[in-house]
Design a protein around this motif. Structure first.
Motif, short mmCIF file in Angstrom:
data_model
loop_
_atom_site.label_atom_id
_atom_site.label_comp_id
_atom_site.label_asym_id
_atom_site.label_seq_id
_atom_site.Cartn_x
_atom_site.Cartn_y
_atom_site.Cartn_z
N VAL A 187 16.89 4.74 0.67
CA VAL A 187 15.61 5.02 0.03
C VAL A 187 15.07 6.37 0.49
O VAL A 187 14.59 7.18 -0.31
N ARG A 188 15.14 6.62 1.79
CA ARG A 188 14.63 7.88 2.32
C ARG A 188 15.34 9.08 1.67
O ARG A 188 14.71 10.08 1.31
N GLU A 189 16.65 8.99 1.54
CA GLU A 189 17.41 10.09 0.94
C GLU A 189 17.02 10.31 -0.52
O GLU A 189 16.88 11.45 -0.98
N VAL A 190 16.84 9.23 -1.25
CA VAL A 190 16.51 9.34 -2.67
C VAL A 190 15.13 9.93 -2.88
O VAL A 190 14.92 10.78 -3.76
N LEU A 191 14.16 9.53 -2.05
CA LEU A 191 12.78 9.98 -2.23
C LEU A 191 12.51 11.36 -1.63
O LEU A 191 11.41 11.90 -1.80
N SER A 192 13.51 11.94 -0.98
CA SER A 192 13.30 13.21 -0.29
C SER A 192 13.00 14.36 -1.25
O SER A 192 12.45 15.39 -0.83
N ILE A 193 13.32 14.21 -2.53
CA ILE A 193 13.07 15.30 -3.48
C ILE A 193 11.64 15.28 -4.01
O ILE A 193 11.25 16.18 -4.77
N LEU A 194 10.84 14.28 -3.63
CA LEU A 194 9.49 14.14 -4.15
C LEU A 194 8.45 14.75 -3.21
O LEU A 194 8.61 14.76 -1.99
N ASP A 195 7.35 15.21 -3.82
CA ASP A 195 6.20 15.65 -3.04
C ASP A 195 5.42 14.43 -2.57
O ASP A 195 5.74 13.29 -2.92
N LYS A 196 4.38 14.67 -1.77
CA LYS A 196 3.55 13.56 -1.31
C LYS A 196 2.90 12.87 -2.50
O LYS A 196 2.60 13.49 -3.52
N ALA A 197 2.68 11.58 -2.35
CA ALA A 197 2.13 10.78 -3.45
C ALA A 197 0.81 11.36 -3.94
O ALA A 197 -0.06 11.72 -3.15
N GLY A 198 0.68 11.45 -5.27
CA GLY A 198 -0.53 11.98 -5.87
C GLY A 198 -0.51 13.47 -6.09
O GLY A 198 -1.49 14.04 -6.60
N THR A 199 0.61 14.13 -5.72
CA THR A 199 0.69 15.58 -5.86
C THR A 199 2.00 15.99 -6.51
O THR A 199 2.97 15.22 -6.54
N GLY A 200 2.04 17.24 -7.01
CA GLY A 200 3.27 17.84 -7.49
C GLY A 200 4.07 16.97 -8.44
O GLY A 200 3.56 16.53 -9.47
N ASN A 201 5.31 16.69 -8.06
CA ASN A 201 6.20 15.91 -8.92
C ASN A 201 6.12 14.41 -8.63
O ASN A 201 6.99 13.65 -9.04
N ASN A 202 5.05 14.00 -7.93
CA ASN A 202 4.90 12.58 -7.55
C ASN A 202 3.46 12.12 -7.79
O ASN A 202 2.79 11.62 -6.90
N LYS A 203 2.99 12.30 -9.02
CA LYS A 203 1.57 12.09 -9.32
C LYS A 203 1.20 10.65 -9.70
O LYS A 203 0.02 10.30 -9.72
N GLY A 204 2.19 9.83 -10.01
CA GLY A 204 1.87 8.49 -10.52
C GLY A 204 1.38 7.54 -9.46
O GLY A 204 2.02 6.51 -9.18
N TYR A 205 0.26 7.82 -8.84
CA TYR A 205 -0.24 7.06 -7.69
C TYR A 205 -0.68 5.65 -8.10
O TYR A 205 -1.36 5.47 -9.11
N CYS A 206 -0.31 4.67 -7.30
CA CYS A 206 -0.72 3.28 -7.54
C CYS A 206 -1.88 2.94 -6.60
O CYS A 206 -1.76 3.04 -5.38
N LYS A 207 -3.03 2.57 -7.16
CA LYS A 207 -4.25 2.36 -6.38
C LYS A 207 -4.43 0.93 -5.90
O LYS A 207 -5.46 0.62 -5.28
N ALA A 208 -3.50 0.06 -6.15
CA ALA A 208 -3.64 -1.33 -5.72
C ALA A 208 -3.78 -1.40 -4.20
O ALA A 208 -2.98 -0.82 -3.46
N LYS A 209 -4.80 -2.11 -3.73
CA LYS A 209 -5.07 -2.21 -2.29
C LYS A 209 -4.00 -3.01 -1.56
O LYS A 209 -3.29 -3.82 -2.15
N ILE A 210 -3.91 -2.76 -0.27
CA ILE A 210 -3.00 -3.52 0.59
C ILE A 210 -3.84 -4.18 1.66
O ILE A 210 -4.53 -3.52 2.44
N THR A 211 -3.82 -5.50 1.71
CA THR A 211 -4.59 -6.24 2.71
C THR A 211 -3.65 -7.12 3.52
O THR A 211 -2.69 -7.69 3.00
N LEU A 212 -3.96 -7.22 4.80
CA LEU A 212 -3.14 -8.04 5.71
C LEU A 212 -3.48 -9.50 5.54
O LEU A 212 -4.64 -9.88 5.36
N THR A 213 -2.47 -10.35 5.60
CA THR A 213 -2.72 -11.78 5.52
C THR A 213 -3.07 -12.33 6.90
O THR A 213 -2.46 -11.94 7.90
N PRO A 214 -4.06 -13.21 6.98
CA PRO A 214 -4.42 -13.80 8.28
C PRO A 214 -3.40 -14.82 8.76
O PRO A 214 -3.45 -15.23 9.92
#
Length: 365
Positions: A187-214
């Motif tokens: 996965v790391r090798e494949v994603l290495s061609i992308l910019d940071k999420a939300g920028t450049g060639n990686n704009k499709g940001y997913c806004k779904a929250k992440i919450t920890l389960t108790p």
């Protein structure tokens, strides 16, 4: 060689067969967004809507070498109810009906792993094999793991593959696919061609929250079990992703650690998992650290082996769904190359099991 594509979706199977050397001259899908994506990236030969509305046009096509397609799989999937009466399950028979009319030199039908492995679907497998063989095709099925075919995703699917000829012989599909295997990058090798999420060639940001389960469910691996609410699981960057579901876009979207990805820091999930195993109390009722986020559309696209310039159309949830529903193009390309080589060289009889009792064992066993 000319091909027809049924239940084409956004075109993952088609793209693979195009890359393998086939020409797809006609395709069909019911989903409008998927058809728009297909037309935008692959070609305007796709027909959108119920396939029954296009039978006259479809059956007028001549000299077709191959028919490919992935009929709806929800009726067979372990993620669903696996209802034998699910109307979506009937499309495998529609696929067979079209094979009977078109009479291609070969066909490839894709579906979920469960259709090829669960005893629940044994009668259906038997009936499908009998139907294809009665149509004059040397037919079998094989379950393939995408990671063995240059796809960084633990995705297993069944493929029913048939060649026009002697229906009393069984293609040894596992053996036939061996020369086309290629280990996937991480996965790391494949994603290495992308910019940071939300920028450049990686704009499709997913806004779904992440919450920890108790109430975490712990497994030996920090990437299994359940540390978060929802079905989204963290991705091991130095391994392969789990199967990307068509239900991505919300809390079923896989999770990634930005500092681990971009700064090579130790993963937060691994540290938290180790503390829980050592007896620490779970972190209750709070959001996960900001360094954790859902994967983007572009990341999902690359993990499914679509090229970066392949543009998915429609809402973000529709784009995620199209990606999750697709056959990974790299896996499809490997299958396409195998089929094409067999059709060109006519070497099928060198890689088949000819014994009649093997046929009976496969049908009845």
């Amino acid at each position: 060689m000319k091909g027809i594509s049924l239940y084409s979706g956004a075109g993952g199977l088609d793209l693979g067969f195009l890359n393998a050397g086939f020409e797809i001259v006609w395709s069909n899908d019911f989903n409008v967004n998927a058809c728009n994506t297909y037309s935008h990236n692959i070609g305007s030969h796709i027909r959108c809507g119920d396939i029954d509305n296009y039978t006259h046009e479809l059956f007028s096509l001549k000299n077709i070498d191959i028919v490919i397609g992935g009929p709806p799989c929800q009726g067979f999937s372990v993620a669903g109810k696996m209802d034998p009466n699910d109307p979506r399950s009937k499309h495998v028979w529609k696929f067979a009906d079209i094979i009977e009319i078109i009479k291609p030199s070969a066909f490839v039908m894709e579906n979920v792993k469960a259709l090829g492995t669960l005893s629940k679907w044994k009668p259906l497998r038997k009936s499908l094999l009998e139907r294809f063989r009665n149509l004059g095709y040397s037919t079998s099925y094989v379950v393939l793991n995408a990671t063995e075919f240059n796809v960084p995703q633990k995705r297993e699917r069944v493929f029913f593959i048939g060649f026009k000829g002697n229906p009393q012989i069984i293609p040894d599909l596992e053996k036939m696919m061996m020369p086309y295997k290629k280990k996937a990058p991480t996965v790391r090798e494949v994603l290495s061609i992308l910019d940071k999420a939300g920028t450049g060639n990686n704009k499709g940001y997913c806004k779904a929250k992440i919450t920890l389960t108790p109430k975490p469910v712990l497994r030996k691996s920090p990437f299994a079990g359940m540390l978060f609410n929802g079905m989204g699981r963290p991705i091991n960057l130095d391994d392969y992703a789990n199967t990307l579901p068509a239900s991505m876009g919300g809390n079923k979207t896989p999770i990634i650690d930005e500092k681990e990805l971009y700064e090579n820091q130790t993963g937060w999930v691994q540290n938290y998992h180790a503390k829980l195993l050592a007896g620490s109390k779970p972190m209750e009722f709070q959001n996960a650290p900001n360094r954790l986020r859902r994967i983007t559309v572009e990341e999902a696209k690359l993990l499914q082996t679509f090229p970066l310039d392949f543009e998915f159309l429609g809402s973000q949830s529709s784009q995620f769904s199209q990606i999750g529903n697709a056959v990974p193009p790299n896996l499809a390309e490997s299958i396409g190359k195998m089929v094409l080589d067999c059709l060109i060289s006519e070497t099928l009889e060198k890689v088949i099991i000819k014994l009649p009792h093997q046929l009976e064992m496969e049908i009845n066993g």
